[in-house]
Design a protein around this motif. Sequence first.
Motif, short mmCIF file in Angstrom:
data_model
loop_
_atom_site.label_atom_id
_atom_site.label_comp_id
_atom_site.label_asym_id
_atom_site.label_seq_id
_atom_site.Cartn_x
_atom_site.Cartn_y
_atom_site.Cartn_z
N ASP A 148 0.85 -1.14 -0.07
CA ASP A 148 -0.05 0.14 -0.15
C ASP A 148 0.79 1.26 -0.04
O ASP A 148 2.03 1.14 0.64
N PRO A 149 0.48 2.29 -0.80
CA PRO A 149 1.27 3.55 -0.46
C PRO A 149 1.27 4.01 0.80
O PRO A 149 0.35 3.79 1.71
N PRO A 150 2.17 4.99 1.20
CA PRO A 150 2.37 5.50 2.62
C PRO A 150 1.27 6.39 2.62
O PRO A 150 0.58 6.99 1.72
N THR A 151 0.78 6.91 3.90
CA THR A 151 -0.23 7.64 3.92
C THR A 151 0.36 9.00 4.70
O THR A 151 1.19 9.54 5.68
N LEU A 152 -0.38 10.28 3.93
CA LEU A 152 -0.15 11.58 4.26
C LEU A 152 -1.43 12.21 4.46
O LEU A 152 -2.20 12.29 3.67
N LEU A 153 -1.84 12.43 5.82
CA LEU A 153 -3.01 13.09 6.18
C LEU A 153 -3.11 14.71 5.56
O LEU A 153 -1.93 15.08 5.42
N ARG A 154 -4.15 15.05 5.20
CA ARG A 154 -4.20 16.34 4.23
C ARG A 154 -3.77 17.41 5.33
O ARG A 154 -4.14 17.38 6.71
N PRO A 155 -2.98 18.33 4.90
CA PRO A 155 -2.49 19.42 5.49
C PRO A 155 -3.32 20.51 5.38
O PRO A 155 -4.44 20.16 5.00
N GLY A 156 -2.88 21.95 5.63
CA GLY A 156 -3.70 22.66 5.79
C GLY A 156 -4.62 23.32 7.06
O GLY A 156 -3.92 23.18 8.26
N ARG A 157 -5.86 23.41 7.16
CA ARG A 157 -6.59 24.01 8.11
C ARG A 157 -6.83 22.92 9.31
O ARG A 157 -6.84 23.26 10.29
N ALA A 158 -6.76 21.68 8.78
CA ALA A 158 -6.72 20.42 9.85
C ALA A 158 -5.70 20.26 10.44
O ALA A 158 -5.53 19.04 11.31
N ALA A 159 -4.22 20.90 9.85
CA ALA A 159 -3.24 20.36 10.47
C ALA A 159 -3.08 20.22 11.93
O ALA A 159 -2.38 19.51 12.46
#
Length: 481
Positions: A148-159
């Motif tokens: 599976d690809p590595p996981t990058l949680l979405r940056p920005g306002r939810a950081a």
Amino acid sequence: MPWSEVVAPVRMRRVAVVVPQAALRDALVRIAEEGCVELDRAEEAAPGAAAVRLRRLRGAGAAGGPDSPATAVLAVAAPDLDLLERRADAAQLAGEAQLEERAGGAVRRGEVAALAGWCPAAEVPRVAGRLAAAGGALLPLPYPPGTDPPTLLRPGRAASFTPLVTTYGTPAYRDIDPTWPAGLAYLAMFGVMFGDVGHGALLVLGAVAVRSGWPRRWAGPGRWWPFLAAAGVASMLAGAAYGEFFGPTGLLPVLWLSPLASPTRLLAAAVVSGAVLLALAHAAGAVNRVREGGWGAGLYAASGCAGLLFYLGLALAAAGLVLHRRAPASAGAALAVTGLALVAFGLFRATDGGGPGLAETAVRLFDVVVRTGTNTLSFARLAAFGLTHAALADLVWRGTTGLAGRGAAGVVGAALLFTVGTAVSFGLEALVAGVQALRLEFYELFSRLFGTEGRPFCPWHVPPAEEPADPAVKVIPCSPG
């Protein structure tokens, strides 16, 4: 942005970096500067010349190392490693050691070198443009089988919400990104337990101070200020509903209920709210189980579709009993039994069968039933700690008003009591509410979301030597090593 992308990790692409061998260093420097590509690394590679010199420096007491990204920098042209060692320039040696390690993982054929890695899909065109300037290319590759690809949680306002999730674990790439829902649920639970307009305003003021860099020793965690401000706003909203301003002072009207006057209603609201959160967590967990293992695994899992059916059936049956409605109670009981039967079948399939398998299934099924009830009732702590917060603030306020009517000395004593009492109750209750909300998040909600562990995306980022790294602004998901 579509909602389906908002609740999913950043889409990743498997890529190949293909460059002439003569331009390999230039390409790697450009990739390191971009900081959005995770390159595959050679296993058990021998240390390069820069790594050997860096080890000698570290042995001599110099700071820095290949695994110290805050101090590593890279020069565009290959430097004189002996000169760097004589100068004790650990930063450039660390950058060179990292470059040597990545270059060691390249596959060379004739005059061409190639490296494989991962890159966010949205960043592929930009990185490809940088590599094209060095005579290279960034080519898409199919996903490796079974990986599976590595996981990058979405940056920005939810950081600022991301640590709530990553402290527990890394979601699998195919799973729902729970950052936004987890953050909002945490704020709501914190607000219920810490509901006071005055105390919430103090949190907002603290967030403003952190945002402005005061005190300076808090400048590092400055990215937390949105989370702190949001917690303050949640507390103010709950405090307005409770009619509390530094306790039940009577300065605000009660818009919903007073915790001290209506503890039973607050308890019922807390348990019902917890049941709603658990149902949503079950639904998200069911989606995750299906994405991870298909319908065969997702249908029978206790944190999958069967568990969701069981919980919804219980909730419907409980609502029917409370409202004295026979039809909903009967339908809910039937749904709960069906869901429990599916869970039992899934548990039995995971055993070796026979008598021992039946015994193991019975024990685990009993655990599922007990945990379902205890997890729901666990949300009663929202009311309990909200009531405790109100009681402590009320105690401080009663003492303050009692002293204020006893002359000048009483006024001084009242001011001192209010200041010290508010500081103690604020600090104690903020800590308790924060810990308890985190506990509910982890044990009651995340235990249903997480089934398998993902791998965090670790891009390689080393700034150029001409522009020293700024640890205060650089954000790296994990140490690039």
